[in-house]
Design a protein around this motif. Structure first.
Motif, PDB file in Angstrom:
ATOM      1  N   LYS A 149       0.977  -1.290  -0.037  1.00  0.00           N
ATOM      2  CA  LYS A 149      -0.291  -0.154   0.105  1.00  0.00           C
ATOM      3  C   LYS A 149       1.051   1.481  -0.084  1.00  0.00           C
ATOM      4  O   LYS A 149       2.056   1.074   0.264  1.00  0.00           O
ATOM      5  N   TYR A 180      -2.718  -5.658   7.910  1.00  0.00           N
ATOM      6  CA  TYR A 180      -3.587  -6.223   8.986  1.00  0.00           C
ATOM      7  C   TYR A 180      -4.506  -7.470   8.676  1.00  0.00           C
ATOM      8  O   TYR A 180      -4.852  -8.028   9.720  1.00  0.00           O
ATOM      9  N   LYS A 183      -2.834 -10.401  10.544  1.00  0.00           N
ATOM     10  CA  LYS A 183      -2.716 -10.316  12.115  1.00  0.00           C
ATOM     11  C   LYS A 183      -3.701 -11.345  12.363  1.00  0.00           C
ATOM     12  O   LYS A 183      -4.723 -11.817  12.082  1.00  0.00           O
ATOM     13  N   GLU A 217      -2.026   4.759  17.719  1.00  0.00           N
ATOM     14  CA  GLU A 217      -0.345   4.508  17.669  1.00  0.00           C
ATOM     15  C   GLU A 217       0.197   5.556  18.667  1.00  0.00           C
ATOM     16  O   GLU A 217      -0.360   6.848  18.806  1.00  0.00           O
ATOM     17  N   ARG A 224       8.711   9.688   8.487  1.00  0.00           N
ATOM     18  CA  ARG A 224       7.846   9.643   7.129  1.00  0.00           C
ATOM     19  C   ARG A 224       7.123  10.730   6.799  1.00  0.00           C
ATOM     20  O   ARG A 224       5.825  10.830   6.344  1.00  0.00           O
ATOM     21  N   TYR A 227       6.163  11.312   3.206  1.00  0.00           N
ATOM     22  CA  TYR A 227       4.949  10.408   2.686  1.00  0.00           C
ATOM     23  C   TYR A 227       3.736  11.007   3.272  1.00  0.00           C
ATOM     24  O   TYR A 227       2.643  10.945   2.719  1.00  0.00           O
ATOM     25  N   ASP A 236      -4.171   6.770   4.991  1.00  0.00           N
ATOM     26  CA  ASP A 236      -3.011   5.727   5.613  1.00  0.00           C
ATOM     27  C   ASP A 236      -3.527   4.744   6.197  1.00  0.00           C
ATOM     28  O   ASP A 236      -2.990   3.391   6.250  1.00  0.00           O
ATOM     29  N   MET A 237      -4.556   4.830   6.936  1.00  0.00           N
ATOM     30  CA  MET A 237      -5.100   3.812   8.028  1.00  0.00           C
ATOM     31  C   MET A 237      -6.443   3.368   7.688  1.00  0.00           C
ATOM     32  O   MET A 237      -6.815   1.997   7.878  1.00  0.00           O
ATOM     33  N   HIS A 241      -6.623  -0.848   6.305  1.00  0.00           N
ATOM     34  CA  HIS A 241      -6.667  -1.542   7.526  1.00  0.00           C
ATOM     35  C   HIS A 241      -7.995  -1.534   7.982  1.00  0.00           C
ATOM     36  O   HIS A 241      -8.602  -2.361   8.291  1.00  0.00           O
ATOM     37  N   LYS A 342      -0.259   2.518  21.968  1.00  0.00           N
ATOM     38  CA  LYS A 342      -0.161   1.876  20.883  1.00  0.00           C
ATOM     39  C   LYS A 342      -1.325   0.776  21.141  1.00  0.00           C
ATOM     40  O   LYS A 342      -1.103  -0.131  21.983  1.00  0.00           O
ATOM     41  N   SER A 344      -4.397  -1.755  19.091  1.00  0.00           N
ATOM     42  CA  SER A 344      -5.615  -1.961  18.039  1.00  0.00           C
ATOM     43  C   SER A 344      -6.542  -2.875  18.687  1.00  0.00           C
ATOM     44  O   SER A 344      -6.263  -3.925  19.034  1.00  0.00           O
TER      45      SER A 344
HETATM   46  C1  BG6 Z   1       0.887   1.295   8.074  1.00  0.00           C
HETATM   47  C2  BG6 Z   1       0.818   2.700   7.960  1.00  0.00           C
HETATM   48  O1  BG6 Z   1       0.125   0.655   7.140  1.00  0.00           O
HETATM   49  O2  BG6 Z   1       0.491   0.707   9.445  1.00  0.00           O
HETATM   50  C3  BG6 Z   1       1.704   3.296   9.349  1.00  0.00           C
HETATM   51  O3  BG6 Z   1       1.654   3.160   6.871  1.00  0.00           O
HETATM   52  C4  BG6 Z   1       1.251   2.523  10.434  1.00  0.00           C
HETATM   53  O4  BG6 Z   1       1.632   4.881   9.447  1.00  0.00           O
HETATM   54  C5  BG6 Z   1       1.309   1.271  10.479  1.00  0.00           C
HETATM   55  O5  BG6 Z   1       2.221   3.129  11.533  1.00  0.00           O
HETATM   56  C6  BG6 Z   1       0.515   0.527  11.856  1.00  0.00           C
HETATM   57  O6  BG6 Z   1       0.888  -0.822  11.605  1.00  0.00           O
HETATM   58  P1  BG6 Z   1       1.092  -1.752  13.048  1.00  0.00           P
HETATM   59  O7  BG6 Z   1       0.830  -3.097  12.429  1.00  0.00           O
HETATM   60  O8  BG6 Z   1       2.214  -1.287  13.683  1.00  0.00           O
HETATM   61  O9  BG6 Z   1      -0.358  -1.275  14.008  1.00  0.00           O
END
Ligand code: BG6
Length: 482
Positions: A149, A180, A183, A217, A224, A227, A236-237, A241, A342, A344
């Protein structure tokens, strides 16, 4: 299937992703015998590395990722790697690449099978795809393309890129990576939903009040910034994901577990995705930008970031479908950089029961994707020795030993590419719908920019800006995880 014959051509072979994820993942697959005697890897990038230098890098990457490896085995593994310095715009370089691929094909008896992996700056994806086609780099066996991506920056650019890629590869041979989907706990969504009668029978709009997806996060954009300025949190997310997670949560049950049936279930759901209008965006979406913390810079002070940038580092919003088990149920998401921690996670918030006990706590099903692997239910129990209710938790957490057995997402996804299983990759039809949604929100935000509305600044160590608490349909709803 063991010992798959293949030549893998990796664009971006000197990059961070290759070093941190791809080389260690390939080694693990080698160790497990999925690839062994009949594979060769050509890593390409601009830097003038030699084969030997690449092999040292590969060896180092494997050792950095694994304490328990056999030196001789790593040496043999690394001997399958070849480096070619490559300017992606240069025709001659593709011709040299083609020759090297044929040579390795013969040397390793790879049966003309090729996997192309685009792991470099996305602005080159289209150029590489065009050259693969024009210089006829595909082999006489199977040809598969793995693309990182972001796949485009909006629907229009994604369509252009798709066209360039489709010139050489069928949809079935394109593996759009969304890490993702590799995972463990994301792969746990379907079994959790579909195999337990308690969960299965309440997974619908009669019982689910709302769904909340949080991908938070704790770090900022770091190096970055360049970008990120072209992206922002939504692209981005959310476009990838978060949408893939939401799709797995809300899709109807597939007819069976084949890749085709699962993609069909996803697409049936996505046909009913509501595309938000400006009013929805005003009411149900929020965006933010992090300000400086005690020791961390504000987004606007980051390297390669325009000091007047209006790019969002936090996005929250609402997704709704007209079909599927969760038709009409609000699915809220939030994601951002420089947040409190951090984490998810997914929280399924169940409706309050009309009950004899007055106000009960809400009952939720939570799936923690990172940093732990966990599923828990909150239920109501009776307070000991009084009549009131108390909240109890039924928890299933992976043990340390189980966590140790979980393969890295990249290892799992690469394995799937080798065995041609596209279940956990993004189909074009899905990607297209995600872009339609994201483009609508981006358009709305640009209109709001014009009215002087900007991303709200938020302090690090929080869960985003205050406006993220006002996106709910119902004033009684709130973020379960705070
Ligand atoms: C990436 C994003 O796809 O996923 C990043 O470009 C982000 O900005 C990352 O930090 C997060 O992934 P994970 O697995 O660390 O939650």
């Amino acid at each position: 299937m063991n010992n798959i014959p293949v030549v893998l051509i990796l664009f971006g072979g000197s990059g961070d992703l290759a070093h941190r994820k791809l080389y260690p993942a390939l080694y693990n697959l080698y160790h497990k015998n999925l690839i062994h005697d009949h594979f060769g890897v050509i890593a390409t990038a601009r830097r003038p590395w030699s084969h030997d230098y690449l092999r040292q890098q590969v060896t180092q990457a494997v050792f950095e990722n694994n304490d328990d490896v056999d030196e001789q085995e790593v040496k043999e593994f690394a001997s399958h790697f070849y480096y070619q310095s490559h300017d992606v715009t240069h025709v001659d370089h593709y011709i040299a690449l083609k020759d090297l691929a044929s040579e390795l094909d013969e040397k390793y008896q790879a049966q003309g099978n090729r996997i192309f992996y685009m792991a470099m700056a996305p602005r080159f994806f289209g150029t590489i795809a065009t050259h693969i086609h024009d210089q006829n780099l595909t082999g006489s066996g199977f040809n598969r393309l793995v693309v990182e991506k972001p796949f485009g920056r909006d629907l229009k650019s994604a369509e252009e890129l798709n066209k360039e890629i489709r010139a050489s590869f069928d949809e079935d041979s394109i593996y759009r990576i969304d890490h993702y989907l590799g995972k463990e706990m994301v792969q746990n969504i379907m079994p959790l939903r579909m195999t337990n009668p308690i969960v299965k029978n309440i997974w619908n709009n009669n019982f689910v009040q709302n769904v909340q997806v949080t991908l938070a996060e704790s770090l900022g954009v770091g190096t970055r910034g360049g970008y990120y300025e072209t992206s922002g949190a939504l692209r981005d997310m959310v476009q990838n994901h978060i949408f893939q997670i939401i799709t797995l949560l809300a899709m109807p049950e597939p007819e069976n577990l084949t890749a085709d049936a699962i993609h069909k279930a996803k697409q049936d759901l996505l046909a009913s995705l509501q595309i938000p209008g400006l009013d929805d965006i005003k009411k149900h979406f929020a965006r933010g930008q992090y300000c400086a913390g005690a020791t961390t810079p504000a987004y606007l002070e980051e390297d390669q970031v325009d000091p007047n940038s209006t790019v969002e580092t936090f996005a929250a919003g609402q997704v709704k479908f007209n079909a599927g088990p969760l038709a009409g149920v609000p699915i809220y998401f939030r994601t951002g950089k420089e947040m409190k921690e951090k984490i998810s996670r997914i929280d399924i918030v169940l409706k309050h029961m009309n009950n004899l006990y007055g106000t009960a706590h809400s009952n939720n099903i939570s799936i923690i994707i990172d940093p732990t692997s966990e599923i828990y239910f909150t239920i109501n129990g009776k307070k000991i020795s009084t009549d009131g209710l108390r909240r109890e938790i039924l928890d299933y957490t992976f043990s340390k030993q189980e966590m140790g057995q979980v393969p890295d997402g990249y290892e799992r996804l690469l394995h799937d590419v080798f065995v041609a299983d596209s279940t956990n990759f993004t189909h074009w039809a899905e990607l297209k719908r995600y872009w339609e949604f994201v483009d609508a929100v981006e358009d709305g935000w640009r209109k709001l920019d014009g009215e002087g509305d900007k991303p709200e600044s938020y302090a690090p160590m929080a869960f985003g800006p205050k406006s993220a608490n006002d996106i709910f349909d119902n004033p009684k709803e709130h973020w379960i995880y705070r």
